[in-house]
Every structure is written in structure tokens, then in C-alpha cells.
Design an enzyme around this catalytic site. Structure first.
Site, PDB file in Angstrom:
ATOM      1  N   PHE A  45       0.618  -1.241   0.032  1.00 42.29           N
ATOM      2  CA  PHE A  45      -0.016   0.120  -0.255  1.00 42.29           C
ATOM      3  C   PHE A  45       0.952   1.366  -0.006  1.00 42.29           C
ATOM      4  O   PHE A  45       0.371   2.206   0.298  1.00 42.29           O
ATOM      5  CB  PHE A  45      -1.127  -0.066   1.210  1.00 42.29           C
ATOM      6  CG  PHE A  45      -2.214  -0.832   1.032  1.00 42.29           C
ATOM      7  CD1 PHE A  45      -3.132  -0.839  -0.340  1.00 42.29           C
ATOM      8  CD2 PHE A  45      -2.526  -1.693   1.821  1.00 42.29           C
ATOM      9  CE1 PHE A  45      -4.010  -1.483  -0.438  1.00 42.29           C
ATOM     10  CE2 PHE A  45      -3.641  -2.673   1.607  1.00 42.29           C
ATOM     11  CZ  PHE A  45      -4.460  -2.403   0.636  1.00 42.29           C
ATOM     12  N   ASP A  46       2.240   1.200  -0.248  1.00 44.18           N
ATOM     13  CA  ASP A  46       3.093   2.374  -0.403  1.00 44.18           C
ATOM     14  C   ASP A  46       4.035   2.230  -1.307  1.00 44.18           C
ATOM     15  O   ASP A  46       5.130   2.710  -0.893  1.00 44.18           O
ATOM     16  CB  ASP A  46       3.175   3.168   0.844  1.00 44.18           C
ATOM     17  CG  ASP A  46       3.585   4.465   1.013  1.00 44.18           C
ATOM     18  OD1 ASP A  46       3.356   5.211   0.184  1.00 44.18           O
ATOM     19  OD2 ASP A  46       4.251   4.855   1.660  1.00 44.18           O
ATOM     20  N   ILE A  47       3.824   1.472  -2.534  1.00 45.93           N
ATOM     21  CA  ILE A  47       4.926   1.231  -3.530  1.00 45.93           C
ATOM     22  C   ILE A  47       5.265   2.709  -4.196  1.00 45.93           C
ATOM     23  O   ILE A  47       4.234   3.084  -4.545  1.00 45.93           O
ATOM     24  CB  ILE A  47       4.430   0.113  -4.152  1.00 45.93           C
ATOM     25  CG1 ILE A  47       4.415  -1.004  -3.817  1.00 45.93           C
ATOM     26  CG2 ILE A  47       5.593   0.253  -5.518  1.00 45.93           C
ATOM     27  CD1 ILE A  47       5.800  -1.558  -3.005  1.00 45.93           C
ATOM     28  N   ASN A  51      10.295   4.278  -1.658  1.00 46.20           N
ATOM     29  CA  ASN A  51      10.310   3.215  -0.634  1.00 46.20           C
ATOM     30  C   ASN A  51      11.116   2.066  -1.375  1.00 46.20           C
ATOM     31  O   ASN A  51      11.254   0.767  -0.924  1.00 46.20           O
ATOM     32  CB  ASN A  51       9.002   2.912  -0.262  1.00 46.20           C
ATOM     33  CG  ASN A  51       8.566   3.927   0.591  1.00 46.20           C
ATOM     34  OD1 ASN A  51       8.982   4.522   1.276  1.00 46.20           O
ATOM     35  ND2 ASN A  51       7.049   3.725   0.530  1.00 46.20           N
TER      36      ASN A  51
END
Length: 223
Positions: A45-47, A51
Site C-alpha cells: 500500500f505504499d509502493i 520506498n
């Protein structure tokens, strides 16, 4: 080192297309491992570029699992309450259930946006095309693919690089399809990237827009 920092056009060091291609494949394999290789399915949920960490050999590692959600392997749809992910990478189903259900395909969308950012060496939200106008970058590059035009990207230096970038671009546009069911699973993404460009079809034109930061007030998603 952070992928975005190493791929900033203002920096002296920029990654060439082969390294970017290998990173794209590596991240896709990592996301597929999170989906089927662990005892439980992990949705990140935070690609995004920030990151993805690179070692000295430019091998990618997915980092920052602060927004990740764990679900049993037999389940592919999850419940989400509240805003998640970073504007510019966020799948539309996270804004409204009218676009589909939240699943591992939401990470596929973010992955597609990230790879477009990598090949364009610029932010996905908007890109200055000329001194008079601005277009959303996925829209701009889709038009060039559709018309079989030169991609006009600084990272392309020869025909081999051109083929790699076209392949990454077409796969990314499949990944950001509006309907989650039209996006390929990550194992298919890997296969598309490692396969022949000639067998890839240009995807249907997705709903190419980037939700504004002010609109991030998401509805809940049900199992």
C-alpha cells in the site's frame, strides 16, 4: 541508496535503461513474493520510488511497511478505512468502491506509476511537455505509444534502450488500468517484462488522471 535520488535528472549520476529495467523486474518479483511467497499475503500500500532501496549493485529492496496490511492467502480482497498510499501512486479503488475492490491489484497500480516515473525520470503527477503547456505524464507517453512516435526520453541512447523503455512503458500502462480486474498480476508483469516486446499489445486507454491531495477522503471498502 534511494531509487528516486539516483534517478533525478539534476544529479550527476543517472541510472541507464538496463539498470532501470533490472530494478523494475526485481521490484515486480519482490511484490509477487509478498503476495504468494510468505505464509500470509502482504499488501504494501505504499509502493513508490522513495520506498525502493538499492544496494551497491543496484539490486532493489522494498522498504517501509508502515501502511502494509496482512491477509490470509485465500483472501484477495481487503477492508480499507481511510486514506492510504501517496498521491500520484494511489489506485482509484482506494478512493471509491465504484472503481473496484481493494486487493493486491492496488499495489500493481502503484508499481505501474512508479515504473513510469522511472522511465520518464520525472514525477508522475504532471510533466512539463513544452514551455506553454502541461500534461499528465502517463497521458503524454500513452499518446506517443499509440501513435508509434519516438518516446523522446533522455534515458534512451540506442535501439536496445528504446525497446526496454517501450516494454516497461506498455507494461506500466497495463498496470494502471482503471478497473483492477484489467491489471495483470505481478507474476504476469514479470513475464511481460522478460518476454518479447512484439507480443505486447498497447492496453486500453486508462482513466488517466491523478487524484488531488485535497480529495483524499476515502470511502471504506468491504470484504
Amino acid at each position: 541508496m534511494d531509487l528516486l535520488r539516483q534517478n533525478n535528472p539534476q544529479d550527476d549520476l543517472q541510472l541507464d535503461c538496463k539498470i532501470l529495467y533490472d530494478i523494475a523486474v526485481g521490484v515486480a518479483c519482490g511484490l509477487e513474493y509478498l503476495r504468494i511467497g510468505c505464509n500470509t499475503r502482504i499488501l504494501h500500500f505504499d509502493i513508490k520510488s522513495h520506498n525502493i532501496l538499492l544496494d551497491d549493485d543496484f539490486c532493489p529492496t522494498i522498504s517501509d511497511f508502515g501502511l502494509a496490511k496482512i491477509c490470509p492467502k485465500k483472501e484477495s480482497i481487503v477492508s480499507i478505512f481511510g486514506a492510504r498510499e501517496t498521491p500520484g501512486y494511489i489506485a482509484l479503488e482506494l478512493f471509491s468502491r465504484n472503481f473496484g475492490e481493494v486487493s493486491h491489484k492496488s499495489d500493481v497500480y502503484s508499481y505501474g506509476m512508479m515504473v513510469l516515473e522511472m522511465v520518464g525520470q520525472r514525477k508522475n503527477i504532471k510533466v512539463e511537455v513544452d514551455c506553454l503547456s502541461e500534461l499528465y505524464f502517463p497521458h503524454w507517453i500513452y499518446q506517443r505509444l499509440e501513435l508509434n512516435q519516438d518516446l523522446g526520453l533522455k534515458c534512451i541512447k540506442n535501439d536496445i534502450y528504446e525497446e526496454m523503455v517501450r516494454k516497461m512503458t506498455m507494461v506500466s500502462l497495463w498496470c494502471i488500468q482503471t478497473n483492477p480486474s484489467n491489471r495483470p498480476a505481478m507474476h504476469k508483469v514479470v513475464g511481460m517484462l522478460e518476454g518479447s516486446l512484439q507480443v505486447l499489445e498497447i492496453p486500453p486507454k486508462p482513466f488517466l488522471s491523478s487524484p488531488s491531495v485535497s480529495s483524499i477522503h476515502l470511502s471504506s471498502e468491504v470484504l
